[in-house]
Design a protein around this motif. Sequence first.
Motif, PDB file in Angstrom:
ATOM      1  N   ARG A 134     -33.628 -33.960  -9.597  1.00 36.68           N
ATOM      2  CA  ARG A 134     -34.857 -34.758  -9.481  1.00 36.68           C
ATOM      3  C   ARG A 134     -35.243 -35.381 -10.818  1.00 36.68           C
ATOM      4  O   ARG A 134     -35.791 -36.484 -10.867  1.00 36.68           O
ATOM      5  N   GLU A 164     -27.424 -28.525   2.691  1.00 35.09           N
ATOM      6  CA  GLU A 164     -28.832 -28.874   2.910  1.00 35.09           C
ATOM      7  C   GLU A 164     -29.059 -30.384   2.939  1.00 35.09           C
ATOM      8  O   GLU A 164     -30.127 -30.845   3.328  1.00 35.09           O
ATOM      9  N   GLY A 165     -28.026 -31.128   2.515  1.00 34.78           N
ATOM     10  CA  GLY A 165     -28.162 -32.597   2.492  1.00 34.78           C
ATOM     11  C   GLY A 165     -28.993 -33.084   1.318  1.00 34.78           C
ATOM     12  O   GLY A 165     -29.553 -34.194   1.366  1.00 34.78           O
ATOM     13  N   TRP A 166     -29.060 -32.278   0.246  1.00 36.10           N
ATOM     14  CA  TRP A 166     -29.892 -32.644  -0.906  1.00 36.10           C
ATOM     15  C   TRP A 166     -29.129 -33.496  -1.931  1.00 36.10           C
ATOM     16  O   TRP A 166     -29.740 -34.138  -2.788  1.00 36.10           O
ATOM     17  N   ARG A 205     -38.114 -23.706   2.068  1.00 36.62           N
ATOM     18  CA  ARG A 205     -37.289 -23.192   3.172  1.00 36.62           C
ATOM     19  C   ARG A 205     -37.638 -21.730   3.485  1.00 36.62           C
ATOM     20  O   ARG A 205     -38.440 -21.119   2.784  1.00 36.62           O
ATOM     21  N   LYS A 227     -37.320 -35.213  -1.019  1.00 37.21           N
ATOM     22  CA  LYS A 227     -38.451 -34.770  -0.190  1.00 37.21           C
ATOM     23  C   LYS A 227     -38.299 -33.306   0.271  1.00 37.21           C
ATOM     24  O   LYS A 227     -39.034 -32.877   1.163  1.00 37.21           O
ATOM     25  N   ALA A 228     -37.344 -32.590  -0.289  1.00 36.35           N
ATOM     26  CA  ALA A 228     -37.063 -31.219   0.165  1.00 36.35           C
ATOM     27  C   ALA A 228     -38.317 -30.356   0.126  1.00 36.35           C
ATOM     28  O   ALA A 228     -39.075 -30.369  -0.839  1.00 36.35           O
ATOM     29  N   GLU A 229     -38.524 -29.603   1.211  1.00 33.55           N
ATOM     30  CA  GLU A 229     -39.680 -28.723   1.316  1.00 33.55           C
ATOM     31  C   GLU A 229     -39.249 -27.255   1.201  1.00 33.55           C
ATOM     32  O   GLU A 229     -38.071 -26.933   1.169  1.00 33.55           O
ATOM     33  N   THR A 255     -30.108 -37.094  -2.862  1.00 28.22           N
ATOM     34  CA  THR A 255     -30.336 -37.907  -1.657  1.00 28.22           C
ATOM     35  C   THR A 255     -31.828 -38.008  -1.393  1.00 28.22           C
ATOM     36  O   THR A 255     -32.646 -37.351  -2.049  1.00 28.22           O
ATOM     37  N   GLU A 256     -32.166 -38.802  -0.422  1.00 27.80           N
ATOM     38  CA  GLU A 256     -33.574 -38.955  -0.023  1.00 27.80           C
ATOM     39  C   GLU A 256     -34.122 -37.616   0.467  1.00 27.80           C
ATOM     40  O   GLU A 256     -35.257 -37.242   0.185  1.00 27.80           O
ATOM     41  N   LYS A 257     -33.267 -36.891   1.182  1.00 27.54           N
ATOM     42  CA  LYS A 257     -33.694 -35.593   1.701  1.00 27.54           C
ATOM     43  C   LYS A 257     -33.931 -34.608   0.557  1.00 27.54           C
ATOM     44  O   LYS A 257     -34.830 -33.767   0.609  1.00 27.54           O
ATOM     45  N   GLY A 258     -33.132 -34.729  -0.512  1.00 22.48           N
ATOM     46  CA  GLY A 258     -33.309 -33.868  -1.671  1.00 22.48           C
ATOM     47  C   GLY A 258     -34.605 -34.148  -2.394  1.00 22.48           C
ATOM     48  O   GLY A 258     -35.270 -33.233  -2.895  1.00 22.48           O
TER      49      GLY A 258
END
Length: 499
Positions: free
Chosen positions: A83, A112-114, A138, A134-136, A129-132
Motif C-alpha cells: 500500500r 486473497e487477490g491482494w 478477515r 480495499k482489503a478488510e 490490486t484494487e482488492k488489496g
Amino acid sequence: MTLGYNEKLVLLKLAELKKAKIEELSKVTGLEQVAVMRALLTLEAQGLARIHEEAKKIVRITEIGKRYLEVGLPEIRALKLLRDKGRISIRDLETTLDKEEINPTIGILRREGWAKIIKTEKELILEITEKGIKAEERGIDKALKLLSQGEVTVDEVEKVIPVRELKRRKIAEEDEKVERIAEITDKGLELVKRGIELKKEVTALTPELIASGKWREVELKPFNIKAPVRKVYPGKKQPYRVFLDKIRRRLIEMGFIEMTVESLIETQFWNFDALFQPQNHPAREWTDTYQLKYPEKGYLPDDKLVAKVKEAHERGLAGSRGWGYVWSPERAMLLMPRAHATALSARQLAKGVEIPGKYFTIQRVFRPDVLDRTHLIEFNQIDGFIIGEDLTFRHLLGILKKFATEIAGAKKVKFLPDYYPFTEPSVQLSAYHPELGWVEFGGAGVFREEMTEALGIKVPVIAWGIGIDRLAMFKLGIDDIRYLFSYDLRWLREAKLIW
C-alpha cells in the motif's frame, strides 16, 4: 454442625450466587482458590454444597501467535508495504519478513487477490490490486484479537474462522479445560436462612485477646481430625538398606562377630586357592568370574600359609591326596572382583578365630550372569561360619532353616544335595516364593579338612553363603530382584516396613 470462618463465608456467597465457578467465588470472598476449594470440600462432605466438573474445549494462542500479535501477520505486513509503494520486488519483502515467511506470504497475497505477480527479466514484482487496496479485516485477524484476551472456547473461535486453520498456521492450539462448578444444596440454603454468624477465627487464645476482651468477638477455629490430608513422605532409609541393617543387627544380637574388609577386589588365592578350589576349575574362567585388567596381580600372604595351601592342592592334607597338579603362585596372584563372600571366611580362619565362635559378613560380590527376575551381576551375599568341637551337619541344617523362616519369612524350605570344592557334605537351600515358586537361596556345608588344616584350624567348621538379595525379595514382598535397586519413587515411598 461445625463450620469454620472460610466455610461460612463461602456458603453465604454461594447462597447469593446459587451456582458459581471456583474462580468467581475466590473473587467475591477474597480467599485464595485453594482456600475456597478446601472450604467447598468441607461443605460438600456435610451436604451443604455440591461440586461438579464441566469439561470444555478451548483454544490457546501459541508463541508464534503471540509474535504475530506484536508485529502483525506476515501477509498484513507485506500488504502494508504494498500500500505504501504500490509495487515491490521479492527482495523488498526481506526488509519486513523472515526468509521462511516469504514464499507462504506470496501464496496468501495471491489467494486473497491482494496482489498480482509480474515477471521481469531480472526478478519477480508484486503489484497491489484494487482488492488489496480495499482489503478488510478477515476472520483470522478477528480470531487473533480474540485470542489476545486469553483462553477462548472453540465455539467462539469457530464463529469467525475454523480452528483447523489456526492450527495449520501454528497460531493456536486446541486443548480441554475442566472447570469446577459449585452450587448450594437445599440443606445449605436452609442453614443460611436460619442465620450464620460470621466471626473472625483464631487458632489459639493469646494473652492479648484475653486482656483486651476481644476474645468475645472471635471464634476458635475448629479442627476436623478425620479430614483427609496430603500424604507426607518423610526422609527414610532405602527399604533394602533397612533390611540389610536389621539382618546385621540380629546376627550381632545372636552372638555373631562381623568380618569386615575394605576392598571389593580380591586375589584368586583368597577367592579360590585358600578354599581348596583347584586352579583348573571351570568357575575360575572368564565365563564364571570377572578378571581385573589393571593392575593384573596382587600379593600373596606369608610364605608359611602359601606353602600349606600349595601342599593341600598338590599332595593333600589330613589324609587327602589333593588335586594332583603343580600349583601356580602366579595364577593365585591374579586380581578379580570378589566372586563370593566365602573368601572372607578363609581370611578370618587364617587370621585366627575364637573356638567356639560364630562369624558373618555381608558383602557385595560380582559374577557374569544374565539379568532377570532372580539374577544380578552385582549383588549382596551373607556368608558365615560357626566353629566348634562338636558341630555336625545337622546343626548346619537347623541354622539354615532358621534363616529362611525367621529372617526371610519363607513358609516352606527344602534341602537338596549339592557340590562345592571346599565343603563336604554340601547342601543347597531353597525356599518357596508365592510368585516365583522354589527359589535357590544359597549353598552350605562343612568345610573340608584339606582347607581348614591349611589355614591352621583343627576343629569342625560349618559354613554357608546365601544370596541375601533373594531373602529380601521374600521379606519386602517383591517378585523382581532388580527392584531392590529401583529408582521408582512410589515403591521407595510405599515399600512396607519390615519387622
